[in-house]
Enzyme design. Structure first.
Site, PDB file in Angstrom:
ATOM      1  N   SER A 159      -6.457  32.936  -9.812  1.00 57.69           N
ATOM      2  CA  SER A 159      -6.675  33.780 -10.992  1.00 57.69           C
ATOM      3  C   SER A 159      -5.567  33.636 -12.025  1.00 57.69           C
ATOM      4  O   SER A 159      -5.810  33.829 -13.221  1.00 57.69           O
ATOM      5  CB  SER A 159      -6.776  35.252 -10.580  1.00 57.69           C
ATOM      6  OG  SER A 159      -7.962  35.475  -9.860  1.00 57.69           O
TER       7      SER A 159
ATOM      8  N   THR B 117      -4.731  38.422 -14.072  1.00 61.89           N
ATOM      9  CA  THR B 117      -5.468  38.182 -15.321  1.00 61.89           C
ATOM     10  C   THR B 117      -4.865  38.933 -16.511  1.00 61.89           C
ATOM     11  O   THR B 117      -4.498  38.304 -17.513  1.00 61.89           O
ATOM     12  CB  THR B 117      -6.959  38.509 -15.138  1.00 61.89           C
ATOM     13  OG1 THR B 117      -7.469  37.719 -14.066  1.00 61.89           O
ATOM     14  CG2 THR B 117      -7.743  38.224 -16.404  1.00 61.89           C
TER      15      THR B 117
ATOM     16  N   GLU C 166     -11.761  42.928 -18.177  1.00 62.64           N
ATOM     17  CA  GLU C 166     -11.969  42.174 -16.940  1.00 62.64           C
ATOM     18  C   GLU C 166     -12.677  43.015 -15.879  1.00 62.64           C
ATOM     19  O   GLU C 166     -12.248  44.128 -15.573  1.00 62.64           O
ATOM     20  CB  GLU C 166     -10.625  41.705 -16.362  1.00 62.64           C
ATOM     21  CG  GLU C 166     -10.821  40.875 -15.095  1.00 62.64           C
ATOM     22  CD  GLU C 166      -9.534  40.648 -14.298  1.00 62.64           C
ATOM     23  OE1 GLU C 166      -9.438  39.594 -13.656  1.00 62.64           O
ATOM     24  OE2 GLU C 166      -8.646  41.511 -14.303  1.00 62.64           O
TER      25      GLU C 166
ATOM     26  N   HIS D  25     -13.573  37.804  -2.023  1.00 64.15           N
ATOM     27  CA  HIS D  25     -12.493  37.345  -1.132  1.00 64.15           C
ATOM     28  C   HIS D  25     -12.666  37.933   0.268  1.00 64.15           C
ATOM     29  O   HIS D  25     -12.429  37.256   1.271  1.00 64.15           O
ATOM     30  CB  HIS D  25     -11.135  37.811  -1.666  1.00 64.15           C
ATOM     31  CG  HIS D  25     -10.476  36.847  -2.595  1.00 64.15           C
ATOM     32  ND1 HIS D  25     -10.121  35.570  -2.246  1.00 64.15           N
ATOM     33  CD2 HIS D  25     -10.069  36.987  -3.880  1.00 64.15           C
ATOM     34  CE1 HIS D  25      -9.541  34.965  -3.270  1.00 64.15           C
ATOM     35  NE2 HIS D  25      -9.497  35.800  -4.277  1.00 64.15           N
TER      36      HIS D  25
ATOM     37  N   ASP E  13     -13.242  32.738 -14.117  1.00 66.14           N
ATOM     38  CA  ASP E  13     -12.115  31.846 -13.849  1.00 66.14           C
ATOM     39  C   ASP E  13     -12.354  30.934 -12.662  1.00 66.14           C
ATOM     40  O   ASP E  13     -11.904  29.789 -12.629  1.00 66.14           O
ATOM     41  CB  ASP E  13     -10.834  32.658 -13.641  1.00 66.14           C
ATOM     42  CG  ASP E  13     -10.989  33.739 -12.577  1.00 66.14           C
ATOM     43  OD1 ASP E  13     -12.128  34.025 -12.171  1.00 66.14           O
ATOM     44  OD2 ASP E  13      -9.957  34.305 -12.162  1.00 66.14           O
ATOM     45  N   HIS E  14     -13.040  31.422 -11.661  1.00 66.97           N
ATOM     46  CA  HIS E  14     -13.301  30.664 -10.432  1.00 66.97           C
ATOM     47  C   HIS E  14     -14.256  31.486  -9.584  1.00 66.97           C
ATOM     48  O   HIS E  14     -14.642  32.592  -9.957  1.00 66.97           O
ATOM     49  CB  HIS E  14     -12.003  30.393  -9.658  1.00 66.97           C
ATOM     50  CG  HIS E  14     -11.215  31.634  -9.340  1.00 66.97           C
ATOM     51  ND1 HIS E  14     -10.041  31.625  -8.650  1.00 66.97           N
ATOM     52  CD2 HIS E  14     -11.447  32.945  -9.630  1.00 66.97           C
ATOM     53  CE1 HIS E  14      -9.574  32.842  -8.523  1.00 66.97           C
ATOM     54  NE2 HIS E  14     -10.412  33.669  -9.117  1.00 66.97           N
TER      55      HIS E  14
END
Ligand code: ZN
Length: 402
Positions: A117, A170, A305, A314, A352-353
């Protein structure tokens, strides 16, 4: 002129601000809405559509960057399918993100095949690729100017709205410069204005109050005795710590800079959130837009965000993941409504991913690829695994001590 790129970068955004400021003769305003998402291993993405709407010229120039952290194509499919299922919507239902999909972005790391991140956010904020863990610094560790700082230099107002700690990777990558994302104590110091540029942030909503409290205070996670809430006063900050104070805010009477930190650590997952204690992401975004709109004669820059979409993936917690996704969708819709009524506003939504290796279907036998998934199983879940673990730990402590 369309905004067409497979790599939406902060420099492009900054350039666009400049274009908007200089093309006064033009009678058209472009609204560019970019939704991108990155498959972690494939290092690729999706998204984007640029469209042009004739509008009268105004003097405002606003830029909103939304980031759905840890959110890949499977997650968007998941959010869409789940929402469609629980609301009995037609099979052609599309989400607010689907409707603005226009292209792809690349956020790759300079030192890893999988971007974290910090490197992802620095790719957005500084328009450069850097190493995992880097917060607003290039691969050599040199600080890079961020789009938020560029906006401030243009006398725009700036804001950060997140559901993580405000010192997390972030928001940190837009408002601070440290070598490692774990240096959250230093990020907090820089965010209040104690840095070579001075204060560049005007509004911060999120969690993470613990990094602003001295280590002599219960609930602090600082290693030193600095009381950043008190120090923030020197930089003019007004500070809120409760839902009640948040509710009482009225845009026209609010003074900037304004900090609202509603949790000691991260704010709660949407699935766990007590609405009497913490505002939702869409409520914070709506309030931030109202305040910045009211106060920003030169326009504003706002980063919003959906931080914990990432964390739920995760931990492979599908119920927490989907409820944070749906809350992000609600927030996107509110921002889209704002953009539609404020034509000189640019909104970009980007990821971002991807985290957690998320996949939806289960192949039910070896010979023929029939896949299944049951949204009703997720629908029945009412807490995150994080909250369940906390409850179990408390009970374990109770039984051990009784
Ligand atoms: Zn992330």
């Amino acid at each position: 002129m369309g905004y067409q790129t497979d790599r939406p970068r902060a420099a492009d955004i900054e350039e666009q601000i400049g274009l908007l400021n200089t093309q006064n003769a033009r009678k058209r305003t472009r609204r560019k809405i970019v939704y991108t998402t990155l498959g972690a291993l494939a290092l690729l993405t999706i998204a984007v559509v640029a469209f042009t709407v004739p509008t009268p010229r105004t003097h405002k120039r606003n830029l909103i960057i939304m980031i759905s952290d840890g959110f890949g194509p499977a997650s968007e499919t998941y959010g869409r399918s789940f929402f469609q299922f629980i609301n009995n919507l037609p099979e052609n239902y599309t989400t607010p993100l689907d409707d603005i999909l226009v292209g792809a972005s690349r956020t790759r790391s300079s030192d890893s095949l999988v971007t974290d991140s910090a490197a992802g956010a620095t790719a957005f904020s500084c328009a450069l690729k850097t190493y995992n863990g880097a917060i607003g610094v290039d691969p050599s560790g040199k600080p890079c100017g961020t789009v938020l700082e560029a906006a401030k230099a243009r006398h725009m107002h700036t804001g950060l709205v997140v559901t993580s700690r405000i010192t997390h990777a972030t928001p940190g990558a837009f408002s601070a410069h440290v070598l490692n994302r774990n240096e959250e104590e230093a990020i907090a110091v820089q965010q209040i204005g104690d840095n070579p540029l001075g204060r560049t942030v005007d509004l911060m909503f999120g969690g993470g109050a613990c990094f602003f409290l001295p280590n002599t205070t219960v609930g602090s996670c600082r290693s030193d005795e600095r009381d950043l809430f008190t120090e923030a006063g020197k930089y003019g900050w007004s500070i809120m710590k409760s839902r009640a104070e948040f509710d009482q805010l009225s845009a026209d009477k609010t003074q900037l800079p304004l900090m609202g930190l509603f949790a000691s650590d991260h704010m709660d997952y949407e699935i766990d959130r007590d609405p009497n204690r913490q505002p939702a992401l869409h409520e914070m975004a709506e309030k931030a837009l109202a305040i910045l709109d009211q106060h920003s004669d030169n326009g504003f820059f706002l980063m919003i965000e959906g931080s914990r979409i990432d964390m739920a993936a995760h931990t492979n917690d599908p119920a927490a993941h989907v409820h944070d996704i749906l809350e992000y969708h609600r927030t996107v819709q509110i921002v889209l409504d704002y953009v539609n009524s404020h034509p000189d506003t640019v909104m970009i939504s980007v990821s971002d991913h991807e985290t957690g290796g998320f996949t939806l279907g289960l192949q039910i036998n070896e010979t023929y690829p029939d896949y299944i998934w049951y949204p009703q199983v997720i629908q029945a879940v009412t807490n995150s695994t994080e909250s369940l673990a906390r409850t179990l730990c408390q009970r374990t402590w109770y039984f051990r001590s009784n």
